[in-house]
Design a protein around this motif. Structure first.
Motif, mmCIF file in Angstrom:
data_model
loop_
_atom_site.group_PDB
_atom_site.id
_atom_site.type_symbol
_atom_site.label_atom_id
_atom_site.label_comp_id
_atom_site.label_asym_id
_atom_site.label_seq_id
_atom_site.Cartn_x
_atom_site.Cartn_y
_atom_site.Cartn_z
ATOM 1 N N VAL A 1 3.115 10.955 -6.150
ATOM 2 C CA VAL A 1 2.939 10.331 -7.270
ATOM 3 C C VAL A 1 1.706 9.024 -6.982
ATOM 4 O O VAL A 1 2.284 8.421 -5.898
ATOM 5 C CB VAL A 1 4.013 9.935 -8.411
ATOM 6 C CG1 VAL A 1 4.792 9.132 -7.552
ATOM 7 C CG2 VAL A 1 3.703 9.305 -9.715
ATOM 8 N N CYS A 2 0.686 8.909 -7.683
ATOM 9 C CA CYS A 2 -0.145 7.725 -7.392
ATOM 10 C C CYS A 2 -0.317 7.023 -8.836
ATOM 11 O O CYS A 2 0.698 7.373 -9.661
ATOM 12 C CB CYS A 2 -1.497 8.044 -6.976
ATOM 13 S SG CYS A 2 -2.527 9.012 -8.153
ATOM 14 N N ALA A 3 -0.881 5.905 -8.903
ATOM 15 C CA ALA A 3 -0.962 5.073 -9.932
ATOM 16 C C ALA A 3 -1.015 6.002 -11.459
ATOM 17 O O ALA A 3 -0.550 5.566 -12.407
ATOM 18 C CB ALA A 3 -2.074 3.974 -9.976
ATOM 19 N N GLY B 1 -3.787 7.003 2.404
ATOM 20 C CA GLY B 1 -4.851 7.685 2.525
ATOM 21 C C GLY B 1 -5.603 7.409 3.929
ATOM 22 O O GLY B 1 -5.549 6.309 4.323
ATOM 23 N N LEU B 2 -6.211 8.269 4.361
ATOM 24 C CA LEU B 2 -7.251 8.070 5.302
ATOM 25 C C LEU B 2 -8.025 7.011 5.179
ATOM 26 O O LEU B 2 -8.713 6.779 4.106
ATOM 27 C CB LEU B 2 -7.934 9.402 5.736
ATOM 28 C CG LEU B 2 -8.926 9.233 7.072
ATOM 29 C CD1 LEU B 2 -8.232 9.176 8.170
ATOM 30 C CD2 LEU B 2 -9.846 10.685 7.154
ATOM 31 N N GLY B 3 -8.059 5.980 5.978
ATOM 32 C CA GLY B 3 -8.723 4.537 5.620
ATOM 33 C C GLY B 3 -7.974 3.614 4.930
ATOM 34 O O GLY B 3 -8.391 2.439 5.062
ATOM 35 N N GLY B 4 -6.654 3.955 4.786
ATOM 36 C CA GLY B 4 -5.708 2.837 4.064
ATOM 37 C C GLY B 4 -6.092 2.381 2.758
ATOM 38 O O GLY B 4 -5.426 1.524 2.031
ATOM 39 N N ARG B 5 -7.053 3.019 2.137
ATOM 40 C CA ARG B 5 -7.429 2.540 0.560
ATOM 41 C C ARG B 5 -6.483 3.197 -0.709
ATOM 42 O O ARG B 5 -6.247 2.393 -1.400
ATOM 43 C CB ARG B 5 -8.780 2.924 0.190
ATOM 44 C CG ARG B 5 -9.753 2.066 0.949
ATOM 45 C CD ARG B 5 -11.264 2.375 0.313
ATOM 46 N NE ARG B 5 -11.329 2.778 -1.079
ATOM 47 C CZ ARG B 5 -12.266 3.517 -1.627
ATOM 48 N NH1 ARG B 5 -13.383 3.886 -0.670
ATOM 49 N NH2 ARG B 5 -12.165 3.818 -2.739
ATOM 50 N N HIS B 6 -5.818 4.197 -0.214
ATOM 51 C CA HIS B 6 -5.212 4.707 -1.335
ATOM 52 C C HIS B 6 -3.635 4.961 -0.854
ATOM 53 O O HIS B 6 -3.488 5.430 0.411
ATOM 54 C CB HIS B 6 -5.883 6.215 -1.659
ATOM 55 C CG HIS B 6 -7.145 6.256 -1.975
ATOM 56 N ND1 HIS B 6 -7.590 5.701 -3.084
ATOM 57 C CD2 HIS B 6 -8.176 6.704 -1.194
ATOM 58 C CE1 HIS B 6 -9.048 5.893 -3.202
ATOM 59 N NE2 HIS B 6 -9.404 6.331 -1.910
ATOM 60 N N ARG B 7 -2.773 5.084 -1.751
ATOM 61 C CA ARG B 7 -1.445 5.060 -1.479
ATOM 62 C C ARG B 7 -0.900 6.039 -2.481
ATOM 63 O O ARG B 7 -1.339 5.934 -3.728
ATOM 64 C CB ARG B 7 -0.727 3.825 -1.603
ATOM 65 C CG ARG B 7 -1.180 2.779 -0.533
ATOM 66 C CD ARG B 7 -0.531 1.493 -0.915
ATOM 67 N NE ARG B 7 -0.450 1.020 0.542
ATOM 68 C CZ ARG B 7 0.721 0.592 0.858
ATOM 69 N NH1 ARG B 7 1.946 0.991 0.494
ATOM 70 N NH2 ARG B 7 0.757 0.166 2.142
ATOM 71 N N ALA B 8 0.559 6.857 -2.200
ATOM 72 C CA ALA B 8 1.085 7.495 -2.952
ATOM 73 C C ALA B 8 2.399 7.660 -2.432
ATOM 74 O O ALA B 8 2.843 7.456 -1.445
ATOM 75 C CB ALA B 8 0.322 9.049 -2.858
ATOM 76 N N LYS B 9 3.437 8.017 -3.558
ATOM 77 C CA LYS B 9 4.735 7.870 -2.998
ATOM 78 C C LYS B 9 5.362 9.356 -3.069
ATOM 79 O O LYS B 9 4.935 10.382 -4.010
ATOM 80 C CB LYS B 9 5.769 7.327 -4.040
ATOM 81 C CG LYS B 9 5.837 5.716 -3.937
ATOM 82 C CD LYS B 9 6.780 5.307 -4.740
ATOM 83 C CE LYS B 9 6.849 3.738 -4.512
ATOM 84 N NZ LYS B 9 7.828 3.101 -5.317
ATOM 85 N N GLY C 1 14.274 16.242 6.000
ATOM 86 C CA GLY C 1 14.438 14.760 6.114
ATOM 87 C C GLY C 1 13.356 14.289 6.965
ATOM 88 O O GLY C 1 13.506 12.984 7.387
ATOM 89 N N LEU C 2 12.245 14.767 7.060
ATOM 90 C CA LEU C 2 11.270 14.098 8.210
ATOM 91 C C LEU C 2 10.459 13.128 7.273
ATOM 92 O O LEU C 2 9.980 12.160 7.822
ATOM 93 C CB LEU C 2 10.458 15.139 8.432
ATOM 94 C CG LEU C 2 10.893 16.455 9.367
ATOM 95 C CD1 LEU C 2 9.991 17.621 9.726
ATOM 96 C CD2 LEU C 2 11.420 15.786 10.501
ATOM 97 N N LEU C 3 10.333 13.385 6.010
ATOM 98 C CA LEU C 3 9.994 12.258 4.993
ATOM 99 C C LEU C 3 10.815 12.052 3.870
ATOM 100 O O LEU C 3 11.568 13.072 3.466
ATOM 101 C CB LEU C 3 8.654 12.523 4.169
ATOM 102 C CG LEU C 3 7.377 12.662 5.208
ATOM 103 C CD1 LEU C 3 6.303 13.312 4.484
ATOM 104 C CD2 LEU C 3 7.208 11.068 5.626
ATOM 105 N N GLN C 4 11.420 10.883 3.643
ATOM 106 C CA GLN C 4 12.219 10.702 2.509
ATOM 107 C C GLN C 4 11.591 10.569 1.316
ATOM 108 O O GLN C 4 10.286 9.932 1.143
ATOM 109 C CB GLN C 4 13.258 9.222 2.873
ATOM 110 C CG GLN C 4 13.889 9.188 3.895
ATOM 111 C CD GLN C 4 14.916 10.537 4.021
ATOM 112 O OE1 GLN C 4 15.474 10.497 3.060
ATOM 113 N NE2 GLN C 4 14.953 11.296 5.208
ATOM 114 N N PRO C 5 12.172 10.842 0.046
ATOM 115 C CA PRO C 5 11.601 10.597 -1.410
ATOM 116 C C PRO C 5 11.611 9.092 -1.468
ATOM 117 O O PRO C 5 12.576 8.386 -1.086
ATOM 118 C CB PRO C 5 12.840 11.038 -2.402
ATOM 119 C CG PRO C 5 13.550 12.167 -1.413
ATOM 120 C CD PRO C 5 13.634 11.622 -0.251
ATOM 121 N N GLY C 6 10.377 8.537 -1.917
ATOM 122 C CA GLY C 6 10.221 7.097 -2.330
ATOM 123 C C GLY C 6 9.297 6.633 -1.132
ATOM 124 O O GLY C 6 8.762 5.761 -1.030
ATOM 125 N N ALA C 7 9.155 7.521 0.141
ATOM 126 C CA ALA C 7 8.004 7.037 1.220
ATOM 127 C C ALA C 7 6.837 7.130 0.599
ATOM 128 O O ALA C 7 6.354 7.704 0.013
ATOM 129 C CB ALA C 7 8.311 8.160 2.444
#
Length: 109
Positions: A59-61, A43-51, A33-39
């Motif tokens: 999962v990313c794009a 990425g370092l620098g803020g350019r990239h995101r993933a769930k 429960g330290l990270l929830q599904p859907g969180a």
């Protein structure tokens, strides 16, 4: 015996390598429960995101996989340490997910 000099114990202490520490799968963070599904991880620098997915993958794009595979994928690299690349928001600050891994390790010791 009188000629023997006592050595400073800090000088001869051996530093444990990262590889000698207990392996903590990323999915353990989700299970505890330290990270929830859907969180959303950033990425370092803020350019990239993933769930985060319920099975401990990301999962990313255009891809799904481990924290390491997706970190490498979004940067166009062959390999990347996902523990240091991915960050989560904690009290308005981005924090590396490696801190959660260290927390789990501390609980195991």
């Amino acid at each position: 015996i009188e000629a023997i000099e006592q050595v400073d114990t800090d000088a001869i202490a051996v530093t444990r390598s990262k590889k000698s520490e207990p392996r903590i799968p990323f999915g353990t963070l989700v299970e505890r429960g330290l990270l929830q599904p859907g969180a959303v991880l950033t990425g370092l620098g803020g350019r990239h995101r993933a769930k985060v997915r319920a099975d401990g993958s990301l999962v990313c794009a255009d891809a799904t996989g481990s924290i390491h595979r997706i970190a490498a994928h979004v940067q166009g690299l062959d390999a990347c340490n996902g523990w240091t690349f991915w960050h989560f928001e904690h009290r308005g600050t981005l924090v590396p997910i490696d801190l959660l891994r260290q927390q789990v390790r501390a609980e195991l010791n």
